[in-house]
Design a protein around this motif. Structure first.
Motif, PDB file in Angstrom:
ATOM      1  N   LEU A 127       1.027  -1.288   0.022  1.00  0.00           N
ATOM      2  CA  LEU A 127      -0.114   0.156   0.147  1.00  0.00           C
ATOM      3  C   LEU A 127       1.316   1.473  -0.337  1.00  0.00           C
ATOM      4  N   VAL A 128       0.797   1.885  -0.922  1.00  0.00           N
ATOM      5  CA  VAL A 128       1.219   3.663  -1.108  1.00  0.00           C
ATOM      6  C   VAL A 128       0.311   4.471  -1.351  1.00  0.00           C
ATOM      7  N   GLN A 129       1.121   5.581  -0.751  1.00  0.00           N
ATOM      8  CA  GLN A 129      -0.304   6.755  -0.789  1.00  0.00           C
ATOM      9  C   GLN A 129       0.476   7.321  -2.227  1.00  0.00           C
ATOM     10  N   SER A 130      -0.617   8.293  -3.069  1.00  0.00           N
ATOM     11  CA  SER A 130      -1.101   9.165  -3.899  1.00  0.00           C
ATOM     12  C   SER A 130      -0.059   9.592  -3.664  1.00  0.00           C
ATOM     13  N   GLY A 131       0.575   9.919  -5.201  1.00  0.00           N
ATOM     14  CA  GLY A 131       2.786  10.721  -5.200  1.00  0.00           C
ATOM     15  C   GLY A 131       3.465  10.156  -3.997  1.00  0.00           C
ATOM     16  N   GLY A 132       3.496   9.240  -4.134  1.00  0.00           N
ATOM     17  CA  GLY A 132       4.656   7.996  -3.014  1.00  0.00           C
ATOM     18  C   GLY A 132       4.959   7.830  -4.149  1.00  0.00           C
ATOM     19  N   SER A 133       6.102   6.485  -3.499  1.00  0.00           N
ATOM     20  CA  SER A 133       7.215   5.742  -4.101  1.00  0.00           C
ATOM     21  C   SER A 133       7.173   4.492  -3.490  1.00  0.00           C
ATOM     22  N   LEU A 134       7.748   3.533  -4.945  1.00  0.00           N
ATOM     23  CA  LEU A 134       7.811   2.187  -4.080  1.00  0.00           C
ATOM     24  C   LEU A 134       8.699   1.352  -5.566  1.00  0.00           C
ATOM     25  N   ARG A 135       9.366   0.412  -4.839  1.00  0.00           N
ATOM     26  CA  ARG A 135      10.437  -0.310  -5.577  1.00  0.00           C
ATOM     27  C   ARG A 135       9.927  -1.397  -5.479  1.00  0.00           C
ATOM     28  N   LEU A 136       9.535  -2.045  -6.404  1.00  0.00           N
ATOM     29  CA  LEU A 136       9.217  -3.524  -7.047  1.00  0.00           C
ATOM     30  C   LEU A 136      10.460  -4.706  -6.955  1.00  0.00           C
ATOM     31  N   SER A 137      10.235  -5.880  -6.702  1.00  0.00           N
ATOM     32  CA  SER A 137      11.777  -6.240  -7.110  1.00  0.00           C
ATOM     33  C   SER A 137      11.663  -8.105  -7.723  1.00  0.00           C
ATOM     34  N   CYS A 138      11.960  -8.173  -8.801  1.00  0.00           N
ATOM     35  CA  CYS A 138      11.598  -9.261  -9.390  1.00  0.00           C
ATOM     36  C   CYS A 138      13.337 -10.436  -9.417  1.00  0.00           C
ATOM     37  N   LEU A 139      13.520 -11.637  -9.060  1.00  0.00           N
ATOM     38  CA  LEU A 139      14.442 -12.542  -8.586  1.00  0.00           C
ATOM     39  C   LEU A 139      14.146 -13.659  -9.614  1.00  0.00           C
ATOM     40  N   VAL A 140      15.381 -13.793 -10.659  1.00  0.00           N
ATOM     41  CA  VAL A 140      15.280 -14.886 -11.639  1.00  0.00           C
ATOM     42  C   VAL A 140      16.091 -16.009 -10.651  1.00  0.00           C
ATOM     43  N   SER A 141      15.571 -17.188 -11.022  1.00  0.00           N
ATOM     44  CA  SER A 141      16.573 -18.416 -10.621  1.00  0.00           C
ATOM     45  C   SER A 141      16.028 -19.724 -11.156  1.00  0.00           C
ATOM     46  N   GLY A 142      17.099 -20.149 -10.699  1.00  0.00           N
ATOM     47  CA  GLY A 142      16.664 -21.949 -11.176  1.00  0.00           C
ATOM     48  C   GLY A 142      17.369 -22.502 -12.429  1.00  0.00           C
ATOM     49  N   ARG A 143      17.337 -22.814 -12.791  1.00  0.00           N
ATOM     50  CA  ARG A 143      18.246 -23.877 -13.691  1.00  0.00           C
ATOM     51  C   ARG A 143      18.197 -22.986 -14.891  1.00  0.00           C
ATOM     52  N   TYR A 144      19.582 -22.508 -15.487  1.00  0.00           N
ATOM     53  CA  TYR A 144      20.264 -21.454 -16.462  1.00  0.00           C
ATOM     54  C   TYR A 144      19.748 -21.833 -17.711  1.00  0.00           C
ATOM     55  N   VAL A 145      19.381 -20.765 -17.755  1.00  0.00           N
ATOM     56  CA  VAL A 145      18.900 -20.275 -19.604  1.00  0.00           C
ATOM     57  C   VAL A 145      18.842 -18.885 -19.691  1.00  0.00           C
ATOM     58  N   LYS A 146      19.103 -18.873 -21.034  1.00  0.00           N
ATOM     59  CA  LYS A 146      19.832 -17.510 -22.076  1.00  0.00           C
ATOM     60  C   LYS A 146      18.620 -16.668 -21.534  1.00  0.00           C
ATOM     61  N   ILE A 147      18.300 -16.082 -20.525  1.00  0.00           N
ATOM     62  CA  ILE A 147      17.610 -14.842 -20.429  1.00  0.00           C
ATOM     63  C   ILE A 147      17.869 -13.639 -20.565  1.00  0.00           C
ATOM     64  N   VAL A 148      17.359 -13.049 -21.533  1.00  0.00           N
ATOM     65  CA  VAL A 148      17.885 -11.897 -22.753  1.00  0.00           C
ATOM     66  C   VAL A 148      17.065 -10.584 -22.251  1.00  0.00           C
ATOM     67  N   ASP A 149      15.992 -10.726 -22.363  1.00  0.00           N
ATOM     68  CA  ASP A 149      14.384  -9.357 -22.047  1.00  0.00           C
ATOM     69  C   ASP A 149      14.223  -9.803 -20.387  1.00  0.00           C
ATOM     70  N   MET A 150      13.703  -8.624 -20.179  1.00  0.00           N
ATOM     71  CA  MET A 150      13.045  -8.382 -19.304  1.00  0.00           C
ATOM     72  C   MET A 150      12.060  -7.748 -18.715  1.00  0.00           C
TER      73      MET A 150
END
Length: 127
Positions: A11-34
């Motif tokens: 929950l964030v107030q209007s005008g505020g800031s938030l940072r989302l994170s996404c961890l990519v893990s698991g068997r190696y695959v050549k991920i290029v674009d996110m």
């Protein structure tokens, strides 16, 4: 198997800031674009921001100038992509999903081109 795990929603107030994170893990695959997409109960999943391997970002018109996508360097086949959200408003309320794909010539906003998806993290903006 590539696993994407989002975090940082809340929950964030209007005008505020938030940072989302996404961890990519698991068997190696050549991920290029996110990318980040978002979805509400009344709208289909829409593109928010994306980044190719060369680091060039693309944003939707609705978040251009307010959101910023970035990624850590690859280490041990794990990597993290971030979505910095500034000056949020009620229209940013949605479930946010992280997406990844191997090399692909289609545009970053082509939802069907992404092979891997996270389970989402909810962002709610209060007035």
């Amino acid at each position: 198997q590539v696993v994407l795990t989002e975090s940082g929603g809340g929950l964030v107030q209007s005008g505020g800031s938030l940072r989302l994170s996404c961890l990519v893990s698991g068997r190696y695959v050549k991920i290029v674009d996110m990318a980040w997409f978002r979805q509400t109960p009344w709208l289909e999943r829409e593109f928010v921001a994306g980044m190719r391997s060369d680091g060039s970002p693309t944003y939707s018109d609705s978040v251009e100038g307010r959101f910023s996508i970035s990624r850590d360097s690859v280490q041990n086949a794990e990597r993290t992509v971030y979505l910095q959200m500034n000056s949020v408003n009620s229209e940013d309320t949605a479930e946010y999903f992280c997406a990844a794909r191997p090399r692909d010539e289609r545009p970053l906003n082509a939802r069907a081109s992404y092979r891997y998806w996270g389970r989402g993290t909810q962002v709610t903006v209060s007035s």
